[in-house]
Write a protein that holds these residues in place. Sequence first.
Motif, short mmCIF file in Angstrom:
data_model
loop_
_atom_site.label_atom_id
_atom_site.label_comp_id
_atom_site.label_asym_id
_atom_site.label_seq_id
_atom_site.Cartn_x
_atom_site.Cartn_y
_atom_site.Cartn_z
N ASP A 156 0.83 -1.21 0.00
CA ASP A 156 0.00 0.00 0.00
C ASP A 156 0.86 1.26 0.00
N GLU A 157 1.92 1.25 0.81
CA GLU A 157 2.82 2.41 0.85
C GLU A 157 3.51 2.61 -0.49
N LEU A 158 3.86 1.51 -1.14
CA LEU A 158 4.55 1.60 -2.43
C LEU A 158 3.64 2.17 -3.50
N LEU A 159 2.39 1.68 -3.54
CA LEU A 159 1.46 2.14 -4.58
C LEU A 159 1.03 3.58 -4.34
N GLU A 160 0.93 3.99 -3.08
CA GLU A 160 0.50 5.35 -2.78
C GLU A 160 1.65 6.35 -2.82
N GLY A 161 2.89 5.87 -2.70
CA GLY A 161 4.03 6.79 -2.61
C GLY A 161 5.09 6.53 -3.65
N ARG A 162 4.72 6.53 -4.92
CA ARG A 162 5.71 6.33 -5.98
C ARG A 162 6.71 7.49 -6.03
N ASP A 163 6.23 8.69 -5.67
CA ASP A 163 7.16 9.83 -5.62
C ASP A 163 8.22 9.62 -4.54
N ALA A 164 7.81 9.01 -3.43
CA ALA A 164 8.77 8.75 -2.36
C ALA A 164 9.84 7.76 -2.83
N MET A 165 9.44 6.79 -3.62
CA MET A 165 10.41 5.83 -4.14
C MET A 165 11.37 6.52 -5.11
N THR A 166 10.84 7.40 -5.94
CA THR A 166 11.70 8.13 -6.87
C THR A 166 12.73 8.96 -6.12
N ARG A 167 12.29 9.65 -5.07
CA ARG A 167 13.23 10.46 -4.28
C ARG A 167 14.29 9.57 -3.63
N TYR A 168 13.88 8.40 -3.14
CA TYR A 168 14.84 7.50 -2.51
C TYR A 168 15.88 7.01 -3.53
#
Length: 280
Positions: A156-168
């Motif tokens: 759920d966190e991954l699907l809702e926070g793709r921008d967070a993954m990009t920043r990481y």
Amino acid sequence: PVKYLRPGVHRYWTGDDVVELRAYDLDTAMPELTDELRALIPASDLIDVTVLQHQRGLAYAGGRFVEQLAPGRYLRWNPPDARVTINVLDTRVQQLAVPAQELMTKDKVTLRLTLTIEYAPTDLPVATHTVADLKDALYLEVQLAARDHVGATTLDELLEGRDAMTRYLESRVVPRARDFGVAVSRVGVKDVVLPGEMKALLNRVIEAEKEAAANVITRREEAAATRSMANTARVFAEQPLLLELKRLETLKEIAGKVGAIKLVMGAEGVTGLLGERSQA
């Protein structure tokens, strides 16, 4: 010119004035060569390279790096004892795809990610001398960063926070790429592919959430309508004349839609009706 002499000891007669020997220093820039000279000099003893506007050249002599070359044409000697090499490299922005990475999230859901990275060499000597294959090195850095992030994140966190993954990913890959002499302009997630059963489950969850939201909206509208009816009833109770006017307005609307009115009554009703008319 009739003969080309490589480096070495050469003896010749000096009595004939028509014979002239011209020596060229291999450590200086090569003079402009005529077609006759080019026909005599072996191709292996010359380097003729053109570096285009979007390229840079790396010059080596005897295996050692000498200098970086700007766009232009370069004609150089290539002596047998110190061979010269010029490698031409592209400096434009390039794209690298990292396809079909099977990763497991923190809540044990296996998915596949397709990642992309855009980069451009900024320090060609470093980019060439630091790693054997620049694309493989960037590929590995993105892959490892993606595994670390997905492994510490729920679905759920991954699907809702793709921008967070990009920043990481950018925080991990950009500094490492800088050590390779490369500037990374973007790292992103192109596709997220879930297993078939997980897709169906998420669809059911989304459908249930939408249905629940629709029910909430329906109940809210019903409550608003009920409050409105209660307010109207309160006004009619306080003002009976308004209720009578509303009733007459309703009868008027009904009468406008009715072509004829039929009354069904018994004999007593007819007698009473006629009696009332006779009295009138």
